[in-house]
Design an enzyme around this catalytic site. Sequence first.
Site, PDB file in Angstrom:
ATOM      1  N   ASP A   1     -37.402 -16.704   8.634  1.00 12.73           N
ATOM      2  CA  ASP A   1     -36.654 -17.193   9.892  1.00 12.73           C
ATOM      3  C   ASP A   1     -36.491 -18.699   9.315  1.00 12.73           C
ATOM      4  O   ASP A   1     -37.279 -19.402   8.772  1.00 12.73           O
ATOM      5  CB  ASP A   1     -37.340 -17.362  11.045  1.00 12.73           C
ATOM      6  CG  ASP A   1     -36.469 -17.406  12.298  1.00 12.73           C
ATOM      7  OD1 ASP A   1     -35.181 -17.342  12.176  1.00 12.73           O
ATOM      8  OD2 ASP A   1     -37.129 -17.801  13.445  1.00 12.73           O
TER       9      ASP A   1
ATOM     10  N   GLY B   1     -30.475 -20.841   9.489  1.00 12.57           N
ATOM     11  CA  GLY B   1     -29.601 -21.464  10.284  1.00 12.57           C
ATOM     12  C   GLY B   1     -30.043 -23.166  10.237  1.00 12.57           C
ATOM     13  O   GLY B   1     -29.003 -24.049  10.124  1.00 12.57           O
ATOM     14  N   ARG B   2     -31.414 -23.439  10.617  1.00 11.62           N
ATOM     15  CA  ARG B   2     -31.619 -24.485  10.921  1.00 11.62           C
ATOM     16  C   ARG B   2     -31.681 -25.340   9.530  1.00 11.62           C
ATOM     17  O   ARG B   2     -31.338 -26.557   9.469  1.00 11.62           O
ATOM     18  CB  ARG B   2     -32.993 -24.763  11.663  1.00 11.62           C
ATOM     19  CG  ARG B   2     -32.879 -24.424  12.921  1.00 11.62           C
ATOM     20  CD  ARG B   2     -34.237 -24.293  13.772  1.00 11.62           C
ATOM     21  NE  ARG B   2     -34.411 -22.764  13.410  1.00 11.62           N
ATOM     22  CZ  ARG B   2     -35.733 -22.224  13.648  1.00 11.62           C
ATOM     23  NH1 ARG B   2     -36.690 -23.006  13.893  1.00 11.62           N
ATOM     24  NH2 ARG B   2     -35.871 -21.019  13.365  1.00 11.62           N
TER      25      ARG B   2
ATOM     26  N   HIS C   1     -28.454 -19.015   4.555  1.00 10.42           N
ATOM     27  CA  HIS C   1     -28.845 -17.537   4.303  1.00 10.42           C
ATOM     28  C   HIS C   1     -28.818 -17.374   2.870  1.00 10.42           C
ATOM     29  O   HIS C   1     -29.767 -16.828   2.114  1.00 10.42           O
ATOM     30  CB  HIS C   1     -27.703 -16.717   5.039  1.00 10.42           C
ATOM     31  CG  HIS C   1     -28.029 -16.633   6.588  1.00 10.42           C
ATOM     32  ND1 HIS C   1     -29.134 -16.532   7.057  1.00 10.42           N
ATOM     33  CD2 HIS C   1     -26.790 -16.565   7.385  1.00 10.42           C
ATOM     34  CE1 HIS C   1     -28.922 -16.623   8.285  1.00 10.42           C
ATOM     35  NE2 HIS C   1     -27.448 -16.524   8.621  1.00 10.42           N
TER      36      HIS C   1
ATOM     37  N   ARG D   1     -25.094 -11.850  17.103  1.00  6.37           N
ATOM     38  CA  ARG D   1     -24.655 -13.206  16.751  1.00  6.37           C
ATOM     39  C   ARG D   1     -23.069 -12.994  16.427  1.00  6.37           C
ATOM     40  O   ARG D   1     -22.654 -11.939  16.674  1.00  6.37           O
ATOM     41  CB  ARG D   1     -25.300 -13.257  15.216  1.00  6.37           C
ATOM     42  CG  ARG D   1     -26.862 -13.464  15.445  1.00  6.37           C
ATOM     43  CD  ARG D   1     -27.281 -14.174  14.198  1.00  6.37           C
ATOM     44  NE  ARG D   1     -28.775 -14.364  14.362  1.00  6.37           N
ATOM     45  CZ  ARG D   1     -29.570 -15.113  13.527  1.00  6.37           C
ATOM     46  NH1 ARG D   1     -29.131 -15.510  12.463  1.00  6.37           N
ATOM     47  NH2 ARG D   1     -30.904 -15.309  13.977  1.00  6.37           N
TER      48      ARG D   1
ATOM     49  N   LEU E   1     -44.839  -3.132  -7.580  1.00  6.64           N
ATOM     50  CA  LEU E   1     -44.832  -3.763  -6.027  1.00  6.64           C
ATOM     51  C   LEU E   1     -43.677  -2.882  -5.371  1.00  6.64           C
ATOM     52  O   LEU E   1     -42.677  -2.563  -5.977  1.00  6.64           O
ATOM     53  CB  LEU E   1     -44.336  -5.198  -6.116  1.00  6.64           C
ATOM     54  CG  LEU E   1     -43.988  -5.907  -4.920  1.00  6.64           C
ATOM     55  CD1 LEU E   1     -45.210  -6.113  -4.092  1.00  6.64           C
ATOM     56  CD2 LEU E   1     -43.312  -7.248  -5.297  1.00  6.64           C
TER      57      LEU E   1
ATOM     58  N   ILE F   1     -43.065 -12.029  17.486  1.00 12.12           N
ATOM     59  CA  ILE F   1     -42.727 -10.786  16.415  1.00 12.12           C
ATOM     60  C   ILE F   1     -41.430 -10.508  16.496  1.00 12.12           C
ATOM     61  O   ILE F   1     -41.093  -9.924  15.592  1.00 12.12           O
ATOM     62  CB  ILE F   1     -43.697  -9.675  16.918  1.00 12.12           C
ATOM     63  CG1 ILE F   1     -45.246 -10.217  17.166  1.00 12.12           C
ATOM     64  CG2 ILE F   1     -43.704  -8.536  16.114  1.00 12.12           C
ATOM     65  CD1 ILE F   1     -45.931 -10.210  15.860  1.00 12.12           C
ATOM     66  N   SER F   2     -40.562 -10.939  17.244  1.00 18.64           N
ATOM     67  CA  SER F   2     -39.293 -10.513  17.337  1.00 18.64           C
ATOM     68  C   SER F   2     -38.726  -9.064  17.066  1.00 18.64           C
ATOM     69  O   SER F   2     -38.011  -8.507  16.312  1.00 18.64           O
ATOM     70  CB  SER F   2     -38.421 -11.464  16.408  1.00 18.64           C
ATOM     71  OG  SER F   2     -38.420 -12.803  16.936  1.00 18.64           O
TER      72      SER F   2
ATOM     73  N   GLU G   1     -53.482  -9.879  10.052  1.00 15.56           N
ATOM     74  CA  GLU G   1     -53.737 -11.260  10.426  1.00 15.56           C
ATOM     75  C   GLU G   1     -52.262 -12.065  10.542  1.00 15.56           C
ATOM     76  O   GLU G   1     -51.446 -11.912   9.549  1.00 15.56           O
ATOM     77  CB  GLU G   1     -54.466 -11.696   9.279  1.00 15.56           C
ATOM     78  CG  GLU G   1     -55.751 -11.186   9.032  1.00 15.56           C
ATOM     79  CD  GLU G   1     -56.795 -11.417  10.333  1.00 15.56           C
ATOM     80  OE1 GLU G   1     -56.533 -12.693  11.089  1.00 15.56           O
ATOM     81  OE2 GLU G   1     -57.581 -10.690  10.730  1.00 15.56           O
TER      82      GLU G   1
HETATM   83  C1  IPE Z   1     -35.678 -12.625  13.519  1.00 20.95           C
HETATM   84  O1  IPE Z   1     -35.050 -13.687  13.246  1.00 20.95           O
HETATM   85  C2  IPE Z   1     -35.223 -11.386  12.461  1.00 20.95           C
HETATM   86  C3  IPE Z   1     -35.105 -11.938  11.126  1.00 20.95           C
HETATM   87  C4  IPE Z   1     -35.551 -12.878  10.476  1.00 20.95           C
HETATM   88  C5  IPE Z   1     -33.981 -10.928  10.501  1.00 20.95           C
HETATM   89  P1  IPE Z   1     -34.199 -14.201  14.721  1.00 20.95           P
HETATM   90  O2  IPE Z   1     -34.081 -15.704  14.264  1.00 20.95           O
HETATM   91  O3  IPE Z   1     -33.209 -13.430  14.995  1.00 20.95           O
HETATM   92  O4  IPE Z   1     -35.399 -14.012  15.876  1.00 20.95           O
HETATM   93  P2  IPE Z   1     -35.215 -14.590  17.312  1.00 20.95           P
HETATM   94  O5  IPE Z   1     -34.115 -13.929  17.857  1.00 20.95           O
HETATM   95  O6  IPE Z   1     -35.152 -16.070  17.221  1.00 20.95           O
HETATM   96  O7  IPE Z   1     -36.602 -14.335  17.907  1.00 20.95           O
HETATM   97  C1  IPE Z   2     -33.166 -15.990   9.613  1.00 24.09           C
HETATM   98  O1  IPE Z   2     -32.647 -17.536   9.835  1.00 24.09           O
HETATM   99  C2  IPE Z   2     -32.235 -15.077   8.822  1.00 24.09           C
HETATM  100  C3  IPE Z   2     -31.584 -13.843   9.801  1.00 24.09           C
HETATM  101  C4  IPE Z   2     -32.068 -13.773  11.191  1.00 24.09           C
HETATM  102  C5  IPE Z   2     -30.355 -13.084   9.355  1.00 24.09           C
HETATM  103  P1  IPE Z   2     -31.911 -17.644  11.083  1.00 24.09           P
HETATM  104  O2  IPE Z   2     -30.284 -17.395  10.807  1.00 24.09           O
HETATM  105  O3  IPE Z   2     -32.353 -16.917  12.491  1.00 24.09           O
HETATM  106  O4  IPE Z   2     -32.179 -19.165  11.141  1.00 24.09           O
HETATM  107  P2  IPE Z   2     -32.231 -20.148  12.667  1.00 24.09           P
HETATM  108  O5  IPE Z   2     -33.595 -19.231  13.165  1.00 24.09           O
HETATM  109  O6  IPE Z   2     -31.131 -20.078  13.104  1.00 24.09           O
HETATM  110  O7  IPE Z   2     -32.714 -21.460  12.010  1.00 24.09           O
HETATM  111 MG    MG Z   3     -33.913 -17.538  13.713  1.00 28.39          MG
END
Ligand code: IPE
Ligand code: IPE
Ligand code: MG
Length: 248
Positions: free
Chosen positions: A24, A27-28, A41, A75, A135, A195-196, A207
């Site tokens: 995760d 985007g940020r 990405h 999204r 792996l 955990i999303s 862990e």
């Molecule tokens: C969780 O990330 C799924 C992936 C990394 C693919 P999100 O960025 O979509 O999760 P939430 O919505 O913030 O919980």
């Molecule tokens: C995780 O990064 C990748 C996917 C969910 C596809 P994000 O796209 O969720 O990045 P943030 O959380 O917006 O920074």
């Molecule tokens: Mg995210």
Amino acid sequence: MSTRKKQATPAGTDVPRHIAIIMDGNGRWAKRRLMPRVAGHRKGVEALRGVIRACAERGVSHLTVFAFSSENWRRPQEEVTLLMELFMRALENEVARLHENGIRFRVIGDLSGFSERIQALIRDAEALTRDNTRLTFTVAANYGGRWDIVQAMKKLMAAGVSPDEVDEAALAQKLSIADMPEPDLFIRTGGEQRISNFLLWQLAYTELYFTDALWPDFDPAALDEAIASYRTRERRFGRTSEQVRSAS
Ligand code: IPE
Ligand code: IPE
Ligand code: MG
């Protein structure tokens, strides 16, 4: 206590056999650089390449990453389309290298949500790498932990299993990664502590490790920090500390 319950307690090891990662923060990472989200990405794919190699070198036998959740369809359409293109390009360009390195590639999730082209690439990649043993690298795509439990239940019912026969082992056998050890270490980058809807069932005794590092910045050194944290944990699986220490 039944033998089954005793056997269900895996021995602790220094190197996690199975690492599960929520990648995760892409985007940020991009936003901070005034770049479009997709640039994050793309950089994330590079980070993943490094982490796969590092896992193989450190003797991790299973790596499972969350690439696209069943909720990520929410999204903006443009981002979803770009993510699909990126996924397709990665399938086209990276699989040969994985194969050369003895890595088995798998995808879990509801694949019917993807284009025919992507589904075919996934099938080919899985077939090509199916005998590799160094792996097992699994990508969770259009995956949700709740979906996984429901599809497992449906399989049991379709097989005519009666309610009396349903137990944890029977259900676990029908889950997407039934043949793998449960994750020893879960890592989530990007600072969020949730955990999303990732591997809900399988994370029961994993862990958990959360880091503020954004996924594109997560490198092998960061992975080593996570593994070092894992090594300090005492995995008790319900027992007392004294029991764990006298058993080892
Ligand atoms: C969780 O990330 C799924 C992936 C990394 C693919 P999100 O960025 O979509 O999760 P939430 O919505 O913030 O919980
Ligand atoms: C995780 O990064 C990748 C996917 C969910 C596809 P994000 O796209 O969720 O990045 P943030 O959380 O917006 O920074
Ligand atoms: Mg995210």
